[in-house]
Design an enzyme around this catalytic site. Structure first.
Site, PDB file in Angstrom:
ATOM      1  N   HIS A 180      13.770  16.399  -3.429  1.00 51.96           N
ATOM      2  CA  HIS A 180      14.674  16.127  -2.236  1.00 51.96           C
ATOM      3  C   HIS A 180      14.433  17.204  -1.038  1.00 51.96           C
ATOM      4  O   HIS A 180      15.410  17.749  -0.433  1.00 51.96           O
ATOM      5  CB  HIS A 180      15.848  16.224  -2.748  1.00 51.96           C
ATOM      6  CG  HIS A 180      16.995  15.290  -2.281  1.00 51.96           C
ATOM      7  ND1 HIS A 180      17.410  15.505  -0.789  1.00 51.96           N
ATOM      8  CD2 HIS A 180      17.715  14.209  -2.785  1.00 51.96           C
ATOM      9  CE1 HIS A 180      18.058  14.538  -0.517  1.00 51.96           C
ATOM     10  NE2 HIS A 180      18.397  13.610  -1.402  1.00 51.96           N
ATOM     11  N   GLU A 235      12.185  10.800   0.399  1.00 52.94           N
ATOM     12  CA  GLU A 235      11.837  10.827  -0.841  1.00 52.94           C
ATOM     13  C   GLU A 235      11.380   9.813  -1.275  1.00 52.94           C
ATOM     14  O   GLU A 235      11.791   8.647  -1.725  1.00 52.94           O
ATOM     15  CB  GLU A 235      13.453  11.181  -1.473  1.00 52.94           C
ATOM     16  CG  GLU A 235      14.558  12.073  -0.771  1.00 52.94           C
ATOM     17  CD  GLU A 235      15.992  11.250  -0.836  1.00 52.94           C
ATOM     18  OE1 GLU A 235      16.288  10.958  -1.989  1.00 52.94           O
ATOM     19  OE2 GLU A 235      16.606  11.641  -0.032  1.00 52.94           O
TER      20      GLU A 235
HETATM   21  C1  GAL Z   1      19.932  10.683  -0.535  1.00 55.41           C
HETATM   22  C2  GAL Z   1      20.907   9.762  -0.959  1.00 55.41           C
HETATM   23  C3  GAL Z   1      22.244  10.053   0.042  1.00 55.41           C
HETATM   24  C4  GAL Z   1      22.538  11.416  -0.341  1.00 55.41           C
HETATM   25  C5  GAL Z   1      21.488  12.198  -0.270  1.00 55.41           C
HETATM   26  C6  GAL Z   1      21.952  13.693  -0.418  1.00 55.41           C
HETATM   27  O1  GAL Z   1      18.881  10.417  -1.264  1.00 55.41           O
HETATM   28  O2  GAL Z   1      20.623   8.288  -0.693  1.00 55.41           O
HETATM   29  O3  GAL Z   1      23.203   9.094  -0.139  1.00 55.41           O
HETATM   30  O4  GAL Z   1      23.356  11.246  -1.793  1.00 55.41           O
HETATM   31  O5  GAL Z   1      20.468  11.932  -1.086  1.00 55.41           O
HETATM   32  O6  GAL Z   1      22.808  13.958  -1.587  1.00 55.41           O
END
Ligand code: GAL
Length: 351
Positions: A184, A317
């Site tokens: 992430h 991601e």
């Molecule tokens: C992303 C997700 C978002 C948020 C983010 C960080 O992957 O789609 O809605 O949750 O992570 O938390």
């Protein structure tokens, strides 16, 4: 042996809930370095040399382990067993339904409340082709995260002498289960507190239409003629502004990506510093999250001296494209008992 080797070191980072957290670092001969902390297998720094003779960190980070859990944004953490959202926490493997723990209302997000990002990984420096690599290992137990099978998971991080950061996620499980991990990472390639002046290109002609819980539906958005059209490199800030009348006020979307001949799916560039990253992945999907809901509090980033800003970074991601929530079809991310499966994500850096 050439002196162009990538060299690895291990240092103590801090203590978190009575456990020592280590930081493992790789440096190459071009003054590029990456580091990963054992808490959540989190990509901590990605440093490149800048024109003033110093180094610049291209990813968001915090000073202390605790800071990573003060907000819900998974800052640069390792995500698994499954990235993205599982509707109502209802997982189906080989026709058998399992109710997973939920951590976003009724949804299971990014591996659930006890996913990879919450675990303390065992970190060591290993060797690959004469270079040091970072190896993070964790046995993710079924009794801990509620998914079928105990999963032996390893994430290997390497840094080449031509500035490619590779992350290899591999797993083997004691029962049939699911595996669709990601990292992430939030990039900010520039010197400012947001990514509005960055340029983005995505190899995607469609995004998934999401419902109000951000669960994929059967419908798709054709990007042509919409702010979702990143087929040619364009201003990310302009695209975010074009989304200002949406609930999200920016992007938090799942794109269906088409890896090119070199498996590149996305290219992000900061025109000011001329720094760029091309993302390589052979999987079919990618979440683009432009950090629309970042706040000043609980986000004491090192970059901005203890405060957070909306759009401070952008997360991309890579993952297997999820099926619509109603279909409960996880076949593409299912791995068989004792089968070894691995996925790679690479960041090609230019600066
Ligand atoms: C992303 C997700 C978002 C948020 C983010 C960080 O992957 O789609 O809605 O949750 O992570 O938390």
């Amino acid at each position: 042996m050439s002196n162009n080797q990538t060299v690895g070191t291990i240092d103590k980072f801090d203590d978190y809930q009575g456990h020592q957290i280590d930081k493992l670092t790789l440096s190459n001969a071009n003054n590029v370095s990456i580091s990963v902390i054992t808490l959540g297998s989190t990509l901590y720094e990605l440093n490149v040399p800048d024109k003033e003779g110093g180094v610049r960190n291209l990813v968001l980070n915090f000073e202390h382990s605790q800071d990573y859990f003060e907000n819900p944004f998974y800052i640069c953490m390792g995500i698994g067993r499954v990235g993205g959202r599982i509707a109502d926490g209802q997982l189906v493997v080989d026709g058998k339904q399992t109710q997973l723990p939920q951590n976003e209302g009724t949804t299971t997000l990014h591996g659930g409340p006890d996913g990879f990002n919450t675990q303390i990984w065992q970190g060591e420096i290993g060797k690959q082709d004469g270079n040091d690599v970072i190896i993070m290992h964790h046995l993710q137990k079924s009794e801990d995260d509620g998914l079928p099978g105990d999963m032996d998971a390893t994430i290997t991080y390497s840094l080449s002498d031509d500035n490619v950061v590779s992350m290899n996620f591999s797993a083997k499980s004691s029962e049939d289960t699911v595996f669709n991990p990601t990292q992430h990472t939030y990039f900010n390639l520039g010197k400012t507190s947001d990514i509005m002046s960055h340029q983005l290109k995505l190899n995607a002609i469609q995004a998934l239409k999401l419902d109000d819980k951000k669960i994929p539906t059967k419908d798709r958005i054709d990007v042509e003629g919409t702010p979702y059209d990143f087929r040619k490199s364009k201003s990310l800030g302009d695209a975010i502004n074009a989304m200002s009348n949406t609930k999200e006020k920016g992007f938090d979307d799942v794109f269906a990506v088409h890896p090119d001949a070199h498996n590149i799916i996305a290219e992000l560039k900061d025109p000011d510093t001329n720094c760029s990253v091309a993302i390589e992945s052979s999987r079919s999907g990618m979440i683009l999250f432009t950090a629309n809901s970042f706040t000043k509090d609980h986000m004491n980033f090192v970059r901005t001296n203890g405060v957070g800003h909306p759009h401070e970074g952008v997360a991309m991601e890579p993952m297997i494209l999820p099926k619509p929530g109603q279909e409960k079809d996880f076949s593409e991310m299912t791995i068989k008992k004792d089968q070894s499966v691995s996925y790679a994500i690479k960041y090609h850096l230019s600066f």
